[in-house]
Motif scaffolding. Structure first.
Motif, short mmCIF file in Angstrom:
data_model
loop_
_atom_site.label_atom_id
_atom_site.label_comp_id
_atom_site.label_asym_id
_atom_site.label_seq_id
_atom_site.Cartn_x
_atom_site.Cartn_y
_atom_site.Cartn_z
N VAL A 176 -7.80 -4.85 10.89
CA VAL A 176 -8.02 -5.67 9.50
C VAL A 176 -8.78 -5.84 8.87
CG1 VAL A 176 -6.55 -7.44 8.14
CG2 VAL A 176 -5.14 -6.59 10.11
N ASP A 193 -5.09 -1.57 8.02
CA ASP A 193 -5.07 -2.54 6.71
C ASP A 193 -6.16 -3.03 6.45
OD1 ASP A 193 -2.98 -2.59 4.46
OD2 ASP A 193 -1.69 -3.72 5.76
N ALA A 195 -11.33 -7.39 5.77
CA ALA A 195 -11.40 -8.04 3.88
C ALA A 195 -12.53 -7.06 3.29
CB ALA A 195 -11.87 -9.42 3.83
N ARG A 196 -11.80 -6.57 1.76
CA ARG A 196 -12.40 -5.85 1.27
C ARG A 196 -13.92 -6.69 0.78
NH1 ARG A 196 -11.52 -1.33 -0.64
NH2 ARG A 196 -9.09 -1.24 -0.65
N ASP A 220 -7.10 -6.26 3.27
CA ASP A 220 -6.31 -7.78 2.32
C ASP A 220 -7.42 -7.40 1.87
OD1 ASP A 220 -4.37 -7.20 4.64
OD2 ASP A 220 -4.34 -8.61 5.19
N PRO A 221 -6.90 -9.00 0.52
CA PRO A 221 -7.46 -8.70 -0.30
C PRO A 221 -8.81 -10.11 -0.53
CG PRO A 221 -5.27 -9.83 -0.51
CD PRO A 221 -5.43 -9.06 0.72
N GLU A 222 -8.36 -11.31 0.27
CA GLU A 222 -9.54 -12.25 0.69
C GLU A 222 -9.66 -12.43 1.95
OE1 GLU A 222 -8.16 -15.05 -2.18
OE2 GLU A 222 -6.53 -15.25 -1.21
N PRO A 280 -3.89 -12.69 3.70
CA PRO A 280 -3.40 -13.12 4.53
C PRO A 280 -3.37 -12.54 5.90
CG PRO A 280 -2.00 -11.42 4.10
CD PRO A 280 -3.20 -11.16 3.33
N GLY A 281 -4.37 -11.79 6.48
CA GLY A 281 -5.35 -10.86 8.60
C GLY A 281 -3.10 -11.73 9.11
N ARG A 286 0.73 -9.49 12.97
CA ARG A 286 0.50 -9.95 11.94
C ARG A 286 2.02 -11.39 12.02
NH1 ARG A 286 -2.70 -8.93 7.70
NH2 ARG A 286 -2.90 -6.41 7.00
N ILE A 299 -9.59 -13.29 7.37
CA ILE A 299 -8.95 -12.92 6.32
C ILE A 299 -7.60 -12.91 5.44
CG2 ILE A 299 -8.29 -10.35 6.28
CD1 ILE A 299 -9.76 -9.70 8.09
#
Ligand code: URA
Length: 219
Positions: free
Chosen positions: A167, A190, A169-170, A192-194, A203-204, A21, A201
């Protein structure tokens, strides 16, 4: 779908995720690819705990030992090109798996934000009654996993399906959840939110394919 969020528990995985990241460290392509591969190895190890096992007798120089070994017929399928280092990490542990490759890319109409997934190339053994491990490092909108699964249906019906991502996203996880059979497992390092407006993604980490292999010329 059963979701296994591996970074939900602290482990050495956190360091590899932090490095892929990190906007400075990720510029080292060799390190980026190797970190994705190391994450693939960790995900393979976690996934291996859910596979069926059979006992075999191993002859040592001093006697005999019964060992439980994996009995699933695994096919590892990866989405080109970003999936290659993740594929290698999985293959390092499931070294006798069969392999399948599929290409999927985002085609942005008129350079805008809306895109469709184009699936063009597929090389795969039969999936009938096998354990399919479908790997895509970035689970963003979920459309590439769903499109590749559609294309793979012509190769037979797998007995078990495991999705592997680095990674996600929801929103993409919810989309995949709606389109895959209920007994599918998702092994994800992991979450991530959005997503941003271009479906990246946040923060992706950016574009995994470009970070692993360099920028591509826009067609
Ligand atoms: N593909 C990537 O490489 N990164 C994203 O954030 C989304 C899709």
């Amino acid at each position: 779908m059963k979701i296994h969020h591996i970074a939900g528990q602290n482990s050495v995985l956190n360091k590899f995720l932090a490095e892929i990241r990190d906007v400075t460290i990720q510029k080292d392509r060799l390190r980026f690819r190797r970190n994705i591969e190391r994450i693939g190895e960790i995900l393979a190890y976690e996934l291996s705990k859910s596979l069926p096992y059979k006992n075999i007798a191993v002859t040592t120089p001093l006697g005999e030992k019964n060992v439980a070994v994996n009995k699933a017929n695994i096919v590892l399928c990866s989405v080109l090109r970003a999936g290659l280092p993740l594929h290698q990490g999985l293959l390092n542990y499931f070294d006798d798996a069969e392999n399948s490759f599929i290409s999927a890319y985002r085609h942005h109409k008129n350079g805008g934000e809306v895109f469709e997934i184009i699936v063009e190339y597929l090389a795969s053994p039969s999936l009938e009654n096998k354990t399919l491990i479908l790997a895509d490092p970035m689970l963003a909108t979920g459309q590439s996993l769903v499109s590749t699964f559609e294309a793979l249906k012509s190769m037979g019906k797998p007995e078990e399906i495991h999705l592997v991502s680095v990674v996600g996203a929801r929103e993409g996880i919810d989309y995949v959840n709606k389109h895959f059979p209920g007994n599918t497992h998702l092994w994800i390092a992991d979450i991530d939110p959005e997503l941003n407006q271009r479906g990246y993604i946040v923060p992706g980490l950016g574009d995994a394919g470009d970070l692993a292999y360099g920028m591509k010329k826009q067609s």
